[in-house]
Design an enzyme around this catalytic site. Structure first.
Site, PDB file in Angstrom:
ATOM      1  CB  ALA A   1       5.188  40.988  35.276  1.00  0.00           C
TER       2      ALA A   1
ATOM      3  CG  ASN B   1       3.710  41.732  25.703  1.00  0.00           C
ATOM      4  OD1 ASN B   1       4.069  42.448  24.776  1.00  0.00           O
ATOM      5  ND2 ASN B   1       3.401  40.463  25.519  1.00  0.00           N
ATOM      6  CB  THR B   2      -0.104  39.281  28.722  1.00  0.00           C
ATOM      7  OG1 THR B   2       1.200  38.701  28.641  1.00  0.00           O
ATOM      8  CG2 THR B   2      -1.140  38.218  28.426  1.00  0.00           C
TER       9      THR B   2
ATOM     10  CE  LYS C   1      11.519  43.412  32.049  1.00  0.00           C
ATOM     11  NZ  LYS C   1      10.200  42.993  31.532  1.00  0.00           N
TER      12      LYS C   1
ATOM     13  N   GLY D   1       2.062  37.528  32.766  1.00  0.00           N
ATOM     14  CA  GLY D   1       0.947  37.045  31.962  1.00  0.00           C
ATOM     15  C   GLY D   1      -0.260  36.585  32.739  1.00  0.00           C
TER      16      GLY D   1
END
Length: 262
Positions: free
Chosen positions: A192, A214-215, A105, A166
């Site tokens: 994201a 992720n976050t 990535k 995030g």
């Protein structure tokens, strides 16, 4: 890219086929054990690995691979923290040497508070990586013009940001995302900005092939429970997309016939 039979709905990137449409990261968790538990709860088959943040080689420190097993998950090395094309290429060369990874990535960030991708530098780095034989999934802005340029340059997947990394703000531009999905012949993944399950549902309802986050999981009060919620959200959104939603109308359309009323 995708099947349409319930239970057999898969997607393919760079010749590799997956069932799960939820990709999770390996940052911001309390520890590697929690990270591994979240990945399992999410039903993920791919995990992204930020080479600058994750220990893959020092046996004297906790190692990601002892918890998130490479024989269980496909590792997707990324270039988080890179701000130039040369930096990104150098990082991914190290990834190939360390683990033999060629599905990667690419992200080349702008050095600003919003950390949106530097698209000129991203495209330049992609061309360098393609020459070296990498299969590259590319993090990008939600710009349909640049998305086309990336695909034309050989990107294996297009990964537009829903919102800044995030931020948890969810999809900010459904129009542009829809245009990218419509024009792309390679998989499109929202990457994201996802904050909660409804964001993941919307991405899948729009026709994305998968969602990366992720976050949204790692910073939830209960990451394992949120991972499970995201798993269900991605499945529900995908099923709704395949089912084909009803048409939107300006006025009511009664469920019961008006004729024959007593």
């Amino acid at each position: 890219m995708s099947g349409s039979i319930q239970g057999e709905d898969t997607w393919t990137v760079a010749g590799r086929t997956f069932t799960s449409r939820l990709i999770v990261g390996t940052g911001k968790y309390k520890d590697y054990a929690q990270n591994a538990a979240a990945a399992e709860a999410a039903g993920a088959e791919i995990v992204t690995v930020a080479l600058r943040r994750v220990n893959l080689s020092d046996p004297n420190q906790p190692m990601l691979v002892d918890y998130v097993k490479p024989d269980r998950f496909t590792f997707l090395p990324n270039t988080a923290g890179c701000f130039t094309g040369e930096d990104a290429v150098r990082t991914l060369r190290l990834a190939r040497e360390a683990g033999g990874w060629d599905l990667v990535k690419l992200e080349v960030l702008s050095d600003t508070k919003h950390l949106l991708p530097d698209m000129e530098e991203t495209l330049r780095a992609l061309k360098l990586l393609i020459i070296e034989g990498f299969q590259v999934m590319v993090y990008c802005s939600d710009d349909p013009v640049y998305a086309r340029k990336l695909e034309d340059a050989g990107a294996a997947a297009i990964m537009p940001a829903a919102a800044p990394i995030g931020s948890g703000r969810g999809i900010q531009n459904t129009l542009n995302l829809g245009l990218i999905i419509e024009q792309s012949k390679v998989p499109v993944l929202v990457d994201a900005g996802v904050g909660t399950a409804s964001d993941a549902v919307l991405a899948m309802e729009l026709g994305c092939d998968a969602v990366l986050m992720n976050t949204a999981i790692a910073e939830a009060k209960d990451p394992i429970r949120m991972a499970g919620a995201m798993r269900h959200a991605v499945i529900a959104g995908r099923e709704a997309f395949l089912a084909g939603r009803m048409a939107k109308r300006s006025y009511a359309d009664p469920s019961s016939p008006r004729a024959g009323l007593i």
